[in-house]
Design a protein around this motif. Sequence first.
Motif, short mmCIF file in Angstrom:
data_model
loop_
_atom_site.label_atom_id
_atom_site.label_comp_id
_atom_site.label_asym_id
_atom_site.label_seq_id
_atom_site.Cartn_x
_atom_site.Cartn_y
_atom_site.Cartn_z
N LYS A 10 0.82 -1.20 0.00
CA LYS A 10 0.00 0.00 0.00
C LYS A 10 0.86 1.25 0.00
O LYS A 10 2.03 1.23 0.35
N ILE A 11 0.22 2.34 -0.35
CA ILE A 11 0.83 3.66 -0.26
C ILE A 11 0.62 4.10 1.18
O ILE A 11 -0.49 4.00 1.71
N THR A 12 1.67 4.58 1.83
CA THR A 12 1.58 5.00 3.22
C THR A 12 1.83 6.49 3.33
O THR A 12 2.81 7.00 2.76
N ILE A 13 0.96 7.18 4.07
CA ILE A 13 1.11 8.62 4.29
C ILE A 13 1.43 8.85 5.76
O ILE A 13 0.73 8.35 6.63
N THR A 14 2.50 9.60 6.02
CA THR A 14 2.84 10.00 7.39
C THR A 14 3.17 11.49 7.40
O THR A 14 3.52 12.06 6.35
N LYS A 15 3.08 12.09 8.56
CA LYS A 15 3.40 13.50 8.67
C LYS A 15 4.90 13.67 8.72
O LYS A 15 5.58 12.98 9.47
N GLY A 16 5.41 14.57 7.90
CA GLY A 16 6.84 14.83 7.86
C GLY A 16 7.22 15.99 8.76
O GLY A 16 8.08 15.88 9.61
#
Length: 89
Positions: A10-16
């Motif tokens: 999956k594509i994973t989104i996290t806060k940078g």
Amino acid sequence: MNDDTTTEKKITITKGSTDSLHIRCPYNPAYIQCIRQITGRKWELKQKMWIIPYTIAAIQEFTSQFDPDEVQITPEQRTVTEGTKVTRI
């Protein structure tokens, strides 16, 4: 199947940071083409991830490009607040 196997596909989104989101995804030319459509995106070679602006507009561009079943969003990123408007991603 364990969560690690699912996450890898999956594509994973996290806060940078306060103004960016980090996008990690398996290599897929279609994914890359979609991410390149997002205004302000950039590729971070050393960390092998995409960085997009942490804005409502960039998140809307991202979510319009991908099927929700392909994306894993960390719990803290599920709600984006800008001023008094709250948008769910």
